[in-house]
Design a protein around this motif. Structure first.
Motif, PDB file in Angstrom:
ATOM      1  N   ARG A  33      -2.034   8.887 -14.210  1.00  8.34           N
ATOM      2  CA  ARG A  33      -3.066   8.561 -13.037  1.00  8.34           C
ATOM      3  C   ARG A  33      -4.300   9.591 -13.034  1.00  8.34           C
ATOM      4  O   ARG A  33      -5.574   9.070 -13.084  1.00  8.34           O
ATOM      5  CB  ARG A  33      -2.481   8.599 -11.770  1.00  8.34           C
ATOM      6  N   ASP A  34      -3.899  10.610 -13.190  1.00  8.10           N
ATOM      7  CA  ASP A  34      -5.035  11.782 -13.388  1.00  8.10           C
ATOM      8  C   ASP A  34      -6.092  11.411 -14.582  1.00  8.10           C
ATOM      9  O   ASP A  34      -5.566  11.255 -15.869  1.00  8.10           O
ATOM     10  CB  ASP A  34      -4.551  13.392 -13.444  1.00  8.10           C
ATOM     11  N   PRO A  35      -7.262  11.781 -14.349  1.00  5.20           N
ATOM     12  CA  PRO A  35      -8.379  11.595 -15.475  1.00  5.20           C
ATOM     13  C   PRO A  35      -8.264  12.585 -16.689  1.00  5.20           C
ATOM     14  O   PRO A  35      -8.662  12.277 -17.551  1.00  5.20           O
ATOM     15  CB  PRO A  35      -9.629  11.334 -14.701  1.00  5.20           C
ATOM     16  N   VAL A 123      -0.854   3.276 -12.339  1.00  3.39           N
ATOM     17  CA  VAL A 123      -0.068   2.190 -12.375  1.00  3.39           C
ATOM     18  C   VAL A 123      -0.088   1.743 -10.955  1.00  3.39           C
ATOM     19  O   VAL A 123       0.032   2.484 -10.010  1.00  3.39           O
ATOM     20  CB  VAL A 123       1.395   2.351 -12.936  1.00  3.39           C
ATOM     21  N   THR A 124      -0.187   0.395 -10.690  1.00  5.32           N
ATOM     22  CA  THR A 124      -0.422  -0.128  -9.293  1.00  5.32           C
ATOM     23  C   THR A 124       0.885  -0.812  -8.945  1.00  5.32           C
ATOM     24  O   THR A 124       1.617  -0.740  -7.924  1.00  5.32           O
ATOM     25  CB  THR A 124      -1.531  -0.937  -8.806  1.00  5.32           C
ATOM     26  N   GLU A 125       1.650  -1.402  -9.892  1.00 10.92           N
ATOM     27  CA  GLU A 125       2.952  -2.171  -9.885  1.00 10.92           C
ATOM     28  C   GLU A 125       3.712  -2.380 -11.271  1.00 10.92           C
ATOM     29  O   GLU A 125       3.027  -2.593 -12.115  1.00 10.92           O
ATOM     30  CB  GLU A 125       2.502  -3.736  -9.294  1.00 10.92           C
ATOM     31  N   HIS A 137       1.185  -3.215 -14.194  1.00 11.15           N
ATOM     32  CA  HIS A 137      -0.131  -3.313 -13.743  1.00 11.15           C
ATOM     33  C   HIS A 137      -0.908  -2.125 -13.481  1.00 11.15           C
ATOM     34  O   HIS A 137      -0.378  -1.375 -12.939  1.00 11.15           O
ATOM     35  CB  HIS A 137      -0.213  -4.122 -12.431  1.00 11.15           C
ATOM     36  N   PHE A 138      -2.232  -1.972 -13.658  1.00 13.73           N
ATOM     37  CA  PHE A 138      -2.962  -0.899 -13.706  1.00 13.73           C
ATOM     38  C   PHE A 138      -3.984  -1.025 -12.849  1.00 13.73           C
ATOM     39  O   PHE A 138      -4.428  -2.239 -12.517  1.00 13.73           O
ATOM     40  CB  PHE A 138      -3.567  -0.423 -15.001  1.00 13.73           C
ATOM     41  N   ALA A 139      -4.570   0.065 -12.075  1.00 16.98           N
ATOM     42  CA  ALA A 139      -5.453  -0.009 -11.308  1.00 16.98           C
ATOM     43  C   ALA A 139      -6.853  -0.833 -11.582  1.00 16.98           C
ATOM     44  O   ALA A 139      -7.594  -1.071 -10.829  1.00 16.98           O
ATOM     45  CB  ALA A 139      -5.803   1.412 -10.713  1.00 16.98           C
ATOM     46  N   ASP A 140      -7.191  -0.483 -12.938  1.00 14.09           N
ATOM     47  CA  ASP A 140      -8.130  -1.048 -13.603  1.00 14.09           C
ATOM     48  C   ASP A 140      -8.189  -2.402 -13.893  1.00 14.09           C
ATOM     49  O   ASP A 140      -9.181  -3.143 -14.509  1.00 14.09           O
ATOM     50  CB  ASP A 140      -8.567  -0.500 -14.923  1.00 14.09           C
ATOM     51  N   ARG A 158       4.872   4.222  -7.605  1.00 17.32           N
ATOM     52  CA  ARG A 158       4.430   2.800  -7.455  1.00 17.32           C
ATOM     53  C   ARG A 158       5.379   2.122  -8.447  1.00 17.32           C
ATOM     54  O   ARG A 158       5.550   0.949  -8.473  1.00 17.32           O
ATOM     55  CB  ARG A 158       3.143   2.727  -8.415  1.00 17.32           C
ATOM     56  N   VAL A 159       6.512   2.670  -9.111  1.00 15.58           N
ATOM     57  CA  VAL A 159       7.406   1.963 -10.051  1.00 15.58           C
ATOM     58  C   VAL A 159       8.604   1.696  -9.132  1.00 15.58           C
ATOM     59  O   VAL A 159       9.452   0.656  -9.254  1.00 15.58           O
ATOM     60  CB  VAL A 159       7.949   3.000 -11.408  1.00 15.58           C
ATOM     61  N   ARG A 160       8.954   2.660  -8.227  1.00 18.42           N
ATOM     62  CA  ARG A 160      10.249   2.619  -7.390  1.00 18.42           C
ATOM     63  C   ARG A 160      10.509   1.311  -6.653  1.00 18.42           C
ATOM     64  O   ARG A 160      11.685   0.689  -6.854  1.00 18.42           O
ATOM     65  CB  ARG A 160      10.386   3.876  -6.222  1.00 18.42           C
ATOM     66  N   PRO A 161       9.438   0.599  -6.216  1.00 16.15           N
ATOM     67  CA  PRO A 161       9.654  -0.869  -5.594  1.00 16.15           C
ATOM     68  C   PRO A 161      10.245  -1.803  -6.573  1.00 16.15           C
ATOM     69  O   PRO A 161      10.768  -2.679  -6.003  1.00 16.15           O
ATOM     70  CB  PRO A 161       8.221  -1.096  -4.954  1.00 16.15           C
ATOM     71  N   ALA A 162      10.194  -1.854  -7.727  1.00 16.43           N
ATOM     72  CA  ALA A 162      10.638  -2.470  -8.717  1.00 16.43           C
ATOM     73  C   ALA A 162      12.363  -2.532  -8.714  1.00 16.43           C
ATOM     74  O   ALA A 162      12.776  -3.582  -9.130  1.00 16.43           O
ATOM     75  CB  ALA A 162      10.082  -2.323 -10.074  1.00 16.43           C
ATOM     76  N   VAL A 163      12.882  -1.087  -8.281  1.00 17.84           N
ATOM     77  CA  VAL A 163      14.340  -1.322  -8.092  1.00 17.84           C
ATOM     78  C   VAL A 163      14.820  -1.058  -6.758  1.00 17.84           C
ATOM     79  O   VAL A 163      16.007  -0.958  -6.584  1.00 17.84           O
ATOM     80  CB  VAL A 163      14.814  -0.067  -9.033  1.00 17.84           C
ATOM     81  N   SER A 164      14.025  -0.642  -5.584  1.00 12.00           N
ATOM     82  CA  SER A 164      14.447  -0.029  -4.629  1.00 12.00           C
ATOM     83  C   SER A 164      13.473  -0.160  -3.330  1.00 12.00           C
ATOM     84  O   SER A 164      12.187   0.218  -3.518  1.00 12.00           O
ATOM     85  CB  SER A 164      14.921   1.416  -4.789  1.00 12.00           C
ATOM     86  N   SER A 165      14.368  -0.342  -2.132  1.00 14.58           N
ATOM     87  CA  SER A 165      13.089  -0.305  -1.055  1.00 14.58           C
ATOM     88  C   SER A 165      13.143   1.050  -0.254  1.00 14.58           C
ATOM     89  O   SER A 165      12.371   0.821   0.642  1.00 14.58           O
ATOM     90  CB  SER A 165      13.588  -1.502  -0.203  1.00 14.58           C
ATOM     91  N   ALA A 166      13.650   2.045  -0.762  1.00 15.68           N
ATOM     92  CA  ALA A 166      13.738   3.262  -0.260  1.00 15.68           C
ATOM     93  C   ALA A 166      12.158   3.956  -0.422  1.00 15.68           C
ATOM     94  O   ALA A 166      11.405   3.687  -1.141  1.00 15.68           O
ATOM     95  CB  ALA A 166      14.677   4.194  -0.946  1.00 15.68           C
TER      96      ALA A 166
END
Ligand SMILES: Cc1cc2nc3c(=O)[nH]c(=O)nc-3n(C[C@H](O)[C@H](O)[C@H](O)COP(=O)(O)OP(=O)(O)OC[C@H]3O[C@@H](n4cnc5c(N)ncnc54)[C@H](O)[C@@H]3O)c2cc1C
Length: 380
Positions: A33-35, A123-125, A137-140, A158-166
């Motif tokens: 994410r950092d430019p 990455v957003t999702e 999915h990317f922010a752009d 932003r990857v964690r929600p694909a495998v876990s709700s923690a």
């Protein structure tokens, strides 16, 4: 077989993973994410343990370069009480290479080497199991698909929600970080107080820790138990997000009121303040395996900073890279990831328990607990 592999995040976990794959001649896409590598200050110093961070660097073929850069003398540790009396003054043997220190920026540059990182790609999702693979999915607004997406994107993954709700929760302990530059010439008394490595002072529910980095730079961490909004309660003029450095300084000095003057000089001379409330994931965080997606490092097991998070992150990165590079087909890739996850969960769970109990004792109503912990873990 050449799997399409992406790693999200260019921290210790993601870069070690990519670097080991690169060494094994397996392609990998690194999305950060950092430019740019120097877009924000890299942070303080890390001690890399022989059987964790250093082992990972050896798997990446970088151990000799690490040994040339790192500071074995930085393992020195001094403990003072709040009136400034030295209680412990531990020095490593000259040949002690168990946990040498390295600046985070130096480690990042070492791991980066000639890796081809895609900067500015937040990455957003991540959506597993689409027809073409795992969809990122990317922010752009762009999208890409891969066979395996590795989430090495830290605490707020932003990857964690694909495998876990923690999600991470606040520990009740906050750090406020400040820095001193050129300490040997500008603050020689403080340089002597800190010594070659780290110095810590433990009081009731609070601590001050100073750590030497390379080039005379020192990071100071004020640590205390407080509600998340402690700074608004303390002084209505003090907001840590404001640029009023002097208001933050006087608020911190009030919190540590009564401590020895030379110790408080660490706060008096600090240049800027960064608020770091400590968040953690549940101890022994696991998830039902999702084909094509996994997590490494803080994204998988954020725990209190007791000198192990980056070490685990790097070792996991190296181990996963070796496993997936050795997996011939798609089914083998999934089996390799499953086996890696089982091993990661067991080891990280043990360390999360140790780190959680350690934080309770280091920032404790009874400051003798911190000293007892030091005596238990420090080689004599
Ligand atoms: C004060 C402090 C001191 C510490 N000291 C030590 C120590 O001495 N030893 C030790 O072992 N550990 C230490 N730790 C813990 C250590 O910093 C972490 O465990 C380690 O950095 C985790 O590495 P990581 O690669 O998993 O995550 P991170 O270091 O957080 O890296 C994540 C990367 O992902 C990127 N990213 C985030 N979101 C996205 C996105 N949506 N898309 C793309 N990229 C993204 C980030 O920009 C970052 O580059 C300390 C922690 C703190 C707070």
């Amino acid at each position: 077989m050449r799997h399409r592999i992406a790693v999200i995040g260019g921290g210790p976990a993601g870069l070690t993973f990519a670097r080991v794959l690169h060494r094994l001649d397996h392609p990998v896409t690194v999305l950060e994410r950092d430019p740019a590598p120097d877009a924000r200050p890299p942070g303080g110093t890390l001690d890399l343990h022989e059987r964790m961070g250093q082992l990972a660097l050896s798997m990446a073929g970088l151990l000799a370069e690490f040994q040339a850069l790192s500071r074995p003398e930085g393992q020195a540790m001094r403990i003072l009480d709040t009136d400034g009396t030295v209680l412990r003054d531990w020095q490593p043997r000259p040949d002690d290479r168990a946990n040498p220190e390295i600046d985070r920026g130096q480690l990042r540059d070492l791991l980066l080497g000639s890796l081809d990182v895609q900067w500015g790609r937040g990455v957003t999702e991540v959506v597993p199991e689409t027809r073409d693979g795992v969809l990122v999915h990317f922010a752009d607004g762009r999208q890409e698909t891969f066979d395996l997406v590795v989430g090495a994107d830290g605490a707020w993954s932003r990857v964690r929600p694909a495998v876990s709700s923690a999600t991470p929760h606040y520990t009740g302990v906050t750090l406020v970080e400040t820095s001193l530059d050129d300490v040997d010439t500008r603050h020689p008394d403080l340089a002597r107080l800190i010594g070659d490595g780290s110095m810590a002072v433990y009081g009731v529910n609070r601590a001050l820790v100073a750590q030497r980095n390379s080039g005379g730079h020192v990071k100071v961490y004020a640590q205390f138990r407080a509600p998340l909004d402690w700074h608004t309660n303390l002084d209505r003029h003090m907001g840590l997000d404001s640029v009023d450095v002097e208001a933050v300084r006087s608020g911190l000095l009030a919190l540590f009121d009564g401590w020895a003057a030379p110790v408080l000089d660490l706060l008096r001379h600090g240049t800027a303040f960064v608020h770091r409330p400590l968040y953690v994931l549940p101890v022994s965080h696991t998830w039902a395996h999702v084909p094509g997606v996994t997590l490494l490092g803080d994204a998988a097991h954020l725990m209190p900073p007791l000198g192990v998070g980056a070490n685990l992150a790097m070792l996991e990165g190296a181990e996963l890279a070796e496993s997936v590079a050795a997996a011939p087909g798609p089914g083998d890739l999934d089996e390799a990831v499953r086996a890696f996850e089982e091993q990661m969960w067991a080891r990280a769970g043990r360390w999360a328990n140790i780190a959680t109990a350690g934080l309770e004792r280091l920032v404790s109503p009874d400051p003798t607990e911190a000293l007892a912990l030091f005596d238990e873990v420090q080689p004599s």
